[in-house]
Design a protein around this motif. Structure first.
Motif, PDB file in Angstrom:
ATOM      1  N   LYS A 197      56.455 -38.835 -46.192  1.00 36.14           N
ATOM      2  CA  LYS A 197      55.081 -38.618 -45.760  1.00 36.14           C
ATOM      3  C   LYS A 197      54.861 -37.109 -45.699  1.00 36.14           C
ATOM      4  O   LYS A 197      55.239 -36.457 -44.729  1.00 36.14           O
ATOM      5  CB  LYS A 197      54.838 -39.259 -44.405  1.00 36.14           C
ATOM      6  N   LEU A 198      54.275 -36.568 -46.769  1.00 29.48           N
ATOM      7  CA  LEU A 198      54.097 -35.125 -46.876  1.00 29.48           C
ATOM      8  C   LEU A 198      53.000 -34.647 -45.933  1.00 29.48           C
ATOM      9  O   LEU A 198      51.872 -35.149 -45.972  1.00 29.48           O
ATOM     10  CB  LEU A 198      53.747 -34.737 -48.315  1.00 29.48           C
ATOM     11  N   VAL A 199      53.343 -33.670 -45.103  1.00 25.74           N
ATOM     12  CA  VAL A 199      52.381 -33.015 -44.223  1.00 25.74           C
ATOM     13  C   VAL A 199      52.130 -31.631 -44.809  1.00 25.74           C
ATOM     14  O   VAL A 199      53.031 -30.800 -44.863  1.00 25.74           O
ATOM     15  CB  VAL A 199      52.904 -32.913 -42.783  1.00 25.74           C
ATOM     16  N   ASP A 200      50.890 -31.406 -45.248  1.00 27.66           N
ATOM     17  CA  ASP A 200      50.561 -30.181 -45.981  1.00 27.66           C
ATOM     18  C   ASP A 200      50.457 -28.981 -45.032  1.00 27.66           C
ATOM     19  O   ASP A 200      49.413 -28.737 -44.424  1.00 27.66           O
ATOM     20  CB  ASP A 200      49.244 -30.393 -46.739  1.00 27.66           C
ATOM     21  N   MET A 201      51.563 -28.244 -44.923  1.00 28.42           N
ATOM     22  CA  MET A 201      51.628 -27.057 -44.071  1.00 28.42           C
ATOM     23  C   MET A 201      52.488 -26.002 -44.741  1.00 28.42           C
ATOM     24  O   MET A 201      53.500 -26.337 -45.385  1.00 28.42           O
ATOM     25  CB  MET A 201      52.241 -27.376 -42.704  1.00 28.42           C
ATOM     26  N   GLY A 202      52.119 -24.757 -44.578  1.00 29.42           N
ATOM     27  CA  GLY A 202      52.943 -23.665 -45.060  1.00 29.42           C
ATOM     28  C   GLY A 202      54.225 -23.569 -44.267  1.00 29.42           C
ATOM     29  O   GLY A 202      54.381 -24.210 -43.220  1.00 29.42           O
ATOM     30  N   PRO A 203      55.175 -22.769 -44.736  1.00 30.81           N
ATOM     31  CA  PRO A 203      56.481 -22.691 -44.081  1.00 30.81           C
ATOM     32  C   PRO A 203      56.423 -22.211 -42.637  1.00 30.81           C
ATOM     33  O   PRO A 203      57.191 -22.678 -41.794  1.00 30.81           O
ATOM     34  CB  PRO A 203      57.268 -21.724 -44.968  1.00 30.81           C
ATOM     35  N   GLY A 204      55.502 -21.274 -42.336  1.00 29.84           N
ATOM     36  CA  GLY A 204      55.390 -20.782 -40.971  1.00 29.84           C
ATOM     37  C   GLY A 204      54.827 -21.837 -40.036  1.00 29.84           C
ATOM     38  O   GLY A 204      55.414 -22.154 -38.990  1.00 29.84           O
ATOM     39  N   LYS A 205      53.682 -22.416 -40.416  1.00 29.64           N
ATOM     40  CA  LYS A 205      53.059 -23.445 -39.588  1.00 29.64           C
ATOM     41  C   LYS A 205      53.931 -24.702 -39.520  1.00 29.64           C
ATOM     42  O   LYS A 205      54.020 -25.352 -38.475  1.00 29.64           O
ATOM     43  CB  LYS A 205      51.674 -23.789 -40.132  1.00 29.64           C
ATOM     44  N   GLY A 206      54.553 -25.032 -40.648  1.00 34.99           N
ATOM     45  CA  GLY A 206      55.419 -26.207 -40.660  1.00 34.99           C
ATOM     46  C   GLY A 206      56.625 -26.028 -39.755  1.00 34.99           C
ATOM     47  O   GLY A 206      57.022 -26.953 -39.037  1.00 34.99           O
ATOM     48  N   GLY A 207      57.214 -24.825 -39.798  1.00 36.27           N
ATOM     49  CA  GLY A 207      58.349 -24.561 -38.932  1.00 36.27           C
ATOM     50  C   GLY A 207      57.966 -24.635 -37.470  1.00 36.27           C
ATOM     51  O   GLY A 207      58.698 -25.209 -36.646  1.00 36.27           O
ATOM     52  N   ALA A 208      56.801 -24.083 -37.143  1.00 36.32           N
ATOM     53  CA  ALA A 208      56.321 -24.133 -35.765  1.00 36.32           C
ATOM     54  C   ALA A 208      56.011 -25.569 -35.348  1.00 36.32           C
ATOM     55  O   ALA A 208      56.272 -25.974 -34.207  1.00 36.32           O
ATOM     56  CB  ALA A 208      55.080 -23.258 -35.611  1.00 36.32           C
ATOM     57  N   ALA A 209      55.460 -26.349 -36.277  1.00 36.50           N
ATOM     58  CA  ALA A 209      55.151 -27.752 -35.990  1.00 36.50           C
ATOM     59  C   ALA A 209      56.428 -28.537 -35.720  1.00 36.50           C
ATOM     60  O   ALA A 209      56.458 -29.414 -34.845  1.00 36.50           O
ATOM     61  CB  ALA A 209      54.385 -28.365 -37.158  1.00 36.50           C
ATOM     62  N   PHE A 210      57.480 -28.230 -36.450  1.00 29.87           N
ATOM     63  CA  PHE A 210      58.744 -28.922 -36.215  1.00 29.87           C
ATOM     64  C   PHE A 210      59.299 -28.571 -34.840  1.00 29.87           C
ATOM     65  O   PHE A 210      59.739 -29.448 -34.090  1.00 29.87           O
ATOM     66  CB  PHE A 210      59.770 -28.569 -37.300  1.00 29.87           C
ATOM     67  N   VAL A 211      59.283 -27.294 -34.511  1.00 31.61           N
ATOM     68  CA  VAL A 211      59.773 -26.867 -33.201  1.00 31.61           C
ATOM     69  C   VAL A 211      58.980 -27.561 -32.089  1.00 31.61           C
ATOM     70  O   VAL A 211      59.534 -27.948 -31.058  1.00 31.61           O
ATOM     71  CB  VAL A 211      59.679 -25.328 -33.057  1.00 31.61           C
ATOM     72  N   ALA A 212      57.678 -27.769 -32.331  1.00 30.29           N
ATOM     73  CA  ALA A 212      56.818 -28.425 -31.340  1.00 30.29           C
ATOM     74  C   ALA A 212      56.987 -29.943 -31.331  1.00 30.29           C
ATOM     75  O   ALA A 212      56.424 -30.625 -30.465  1.00 30.29           O
ATOM     76  CB  ALA A 212      55.363 -28.074 -31.603  1.00 30.29           C
ATOM     77  N   GLY A 213      57.726 -30.488 -32.305  1.00 30.17           N
ATOM     78  CA  GLY A 213      57.960 -31.930 -32.348  1.00 30.17           C
ATOM     79  C   GLY A 213      56.897 -32.715 -33.074  1.00 30.17           C
ATOM     80  O   GLY A 213      56.841 -33.950 -32.960  1.00 30.17           O
ATOM     81  N   SER A 214      56.064 -32.035 -33.877  1.00 32.15           N
ATOM     82  CA  SER A 214      54.951 -32.714 -34.552  1.00 32.15           C
ATOM     83  C   SER A 214      55.342 -33.369 -35.870  1.00 32.15           C
ATOM     84  O   SER A 214      54.607 -34.230 -36.369  1.00 32.15           O
ATOM     85  CB  SER A 214      53.811 -31.715 -34.808  1.00 32.15           C
ATOM     86  N   VAL A 215      56.445 -32.953 -36.465  1.00 35.95           N
ATOM     87  CA  VAL A 215      56.928 -33.549 -37.711  1.00 35.95           C
ATOM     88  C   VAL A 215      58.413 -33.833 -37.581  1.00 35.95           C
ATOM     89  O   VAL A 215      59.111 -33.236 -36.745  1.00 35.95           O
ATOM     90  CB  VAL A 215      56.676 -32.627 -38.931  1.00 35.95           C
ATOM     91  N   ASP A 216      58.892 -34.755 -38.422  1.00 36.49           N
ATOM     92  CA  ASP A 216      60.312 -35.115 -38.375  1.00 36.49           C
ATOM     93  C   ASP A 216      61.192 -34.057 -39.030  1.00 36.49           C
ATOM     94  O   ASP A 216      62.359 -33.892 -38.658  1.00 36.49           O
ATOM     95  CB  ASP A 216      60.543 -36.454 -39.081  1.00 36.49           C
ATOM     96  N   ALA A 217      60.633 -33.361 -40.021  1.00 34.10           N
ATOM     97  CA  ALA A 217      61.394 -32.341 -40.743  1.00 34.10           C
ATOM     98  C   ALA A 217      60.422 -31.325 -41.319  1.00 34.10           C
ATOM     99  O   ALA A 217      59.242 -31.619 -41.520  1.00 34.10           O
ATOM    100  CB  ALA A 217      62.233 -32.980 -41.858  1.00 34.10           C
ATOM    101  N   ALA A 218      60.926 -30.135 -41.585  1.00 33.00           N
ATOM    102  CA  ALA A 218      60.076 -29.070 -42.130  1.00 33.00           C
ATOM    103  C   ALA A 218      60.796 -28.335 -43.239  1.00 33.00           C
ATOM    104  O   ALA A 218      61.991 -28.026 -43.128  1.00 33.00           O
ATOM    105  CB  ALA A 218      59.681 -28.079 -41.021  1.00 33.00           C
ATOM    106  N   THR A 219      60.066 -28.059 -44.309  1.00 31.42           N
ATOM    107  CA  THR A 219      60.568 -27.205 -45.381  1.00 31.42           C
ATOM    108  C   THR A 219      60.108 -25.795 -45.040  1.00 31.42           C
ATOM    109  O   THR A 219      58.915 -25.491 -45.100  1.00 31.42           O
ATOM    110  CB  THR A 219      59.995 -27.640 -46.743  1.00 31.42           C
ATOM    111  N   THR A 220      61.035 -24.942 -44.659  1.00 35.09           N
ATOM    112  CA  THR A 220      60.651 -23.663 -44.086  1.00 35.09           C
ATOM    113  C   THR A 220      61.728 -22.616 -44.347  1.00 35.09           C
ATOM    114  O   THR A 220      62.594 -22.801 -45.207  1.00 35.09           O
ATOM    115  CB  THR A 220      60.375 -23.827 -42.570  1.00 35.09           C
TER     116      THR A 220
END
Length: 359
Positions: A197-220
């Motif tokens: 399930k691709l969540v369209d986020m850049g590496p910075g926002k995606g990394g922050a989202a992962f740290v916040a628990g919003s996604v299961d994994a982040a490409t960052t």
């Protein structure tokens, strides 16, 4: 000799807005080939490519731009140790503005540009789709650095392998280098982007989202990879240490410069090689020298350095000579962007590489 050293922005992804801006500038330039900077290698002063280099003893000014990223350690060492001056050029390192590296080449704001391979190829395609002939577009003349661990996928503790990503929410920016990296990572276990399930986020926002628990994994990238491991007891399930030559920076010049091969171009590349050899042979000294440029401590430079590889002249021959790995990598990138609809028709990537500038 002191050089200009203010830099800004990180390696950029490609966006439709950027492409549109680039095309607008090209249209404004018309058939005049863009504005050349006075006093630069592509300008009209007598020290530059437009003048008589044979009769000038002053170093030829060469303009570029870079950002404080560990892959640039050799660029900063080149200026700080004056490897450029020793090779008859004066590399002036400016800050990234609002334009892309490729656009800066085409407008004459810089003489050489550093850009990710993915960004370069997507931008080239956009220009071709607007009617530009591939022979008139900027060319790759050197391989500069590749990520060997600085980029990766961090996951929560329930995900132990890439295969475990199936059905999970994973961040990556659509059309960006992170999208390509995620696809390459999934391919190692027989999966595709459609399997997550691709969540369209850049590496910075995606990394922050992962740290916040919003996604299961982040490409960052770092520091989000390490922060994710610490904050969520996560795992780096794959990185560019496992995906050789997936994320890399290349050196690009205008088609005119690539065709004419002025002495300053090869001399600049020789200075890059000298700096690379220096960094590889004495990392401690190079770290002390470039720490301020990279905006970190010397200890942090040494800690980060294993996450990148600086391509040597030998590496360039291996990648760029006939049959080298660069061409299949470029074809793979083009095919990926074709598969997601960003590139309409694949093109001959060999026309974009000028290998005979190597010595």
């Amino acid at each position: 000799m002191m050089k200009q050293k203010k830099r800004g922005l990180m390696k950029l992804g490609v966006t439709l807005l950027l492409m549109t801006a680039m095309l607008s500038v090209l249209a404004a330039c018309g058939n005049n080939g863009g504005a050349n900077s006075a006093g630069s290698a592509n300008g009209n002063n007598t020290a530059g490519a437009g003048g008589n280099e044979a009769t000038s003893t002053a170093p030829v000014p060469v303009k570029t731009a870079y950002a404080p990223f560990i892959g640039g350690i050799g660029v900063y060492a080149l200026a700080d140790k004056e490897f450029d001056i020793a090779n008859g050029v004066d590399v002036e390192i400016g800050a990234f503005g609002s334009t892309s590296p490729l656009m800066s080449i085409m407008t004459g704001d810089v003489d050489i540009a550093f850009t990710t391979l993915q960004s370069y190829l997507v931008s080239i395609n956009a220009l071709m789709e607007e009617g530009s002939d591939i022979t008139t577009l900027p060319k790759i003349v050197y391989l500069h650095n590749s990520s060997t661990g600085a980029d990766g996928i961090v996951s929560d503790s329930s995900i132990q392998t890439v295969a475990d990503l199936k059905g999970k929410t994973v961040s990556a920016q659509y059309g960006d280098v992170t999208h390509y990296m995620l696809a390459k990572a999934l391919d190692t276990v027989g999966l595709t982007i459609d399997d997550v399930k691709l969540v369209d986020m850049g590496p910075g926002k995606g990394g922050a989202a992962f740290v916040a628990g919003s996604v299961d994994a982040a490409t960052t990238f770092e520091p989000y990879l390490s922060q994710g491991v610490t904050s969520r007891k996560g795992n780096i399930i794959i990185s560019t240490a496992d995906l050789e030559n997936t994320i890399l920076d290349v050196i690009v010049v205008s088609a005119k410069t690539a065709e004419e091969k002025p002495a300053w171009l090869q001399n600049t590349l020789k200075a890059v090689e000298d700096a690379t050899q220096y960094v590889n042979s004495d990392l401690s000294a190079a770290a002390e020298l470039t720490a301020d440029d990279l905006q970190v401590s010397a200890a942090e430079v040494k800690e980060m350095f294993p996450t990148v590889h600086l391509y040597t002249l030998a590496d360039n021959h291996e990648g760029m000579d006939e049959g080298g790995w660069l061409y299949s990598t470029m074809e793979d990138v083009v095919e990926f962007y074709h598969s997601i609809g960003i590139i309409a028709e694949p093109f001959d990537v060999k026309q974009l590489v000028i290998a005979d500038i190597l010595w």
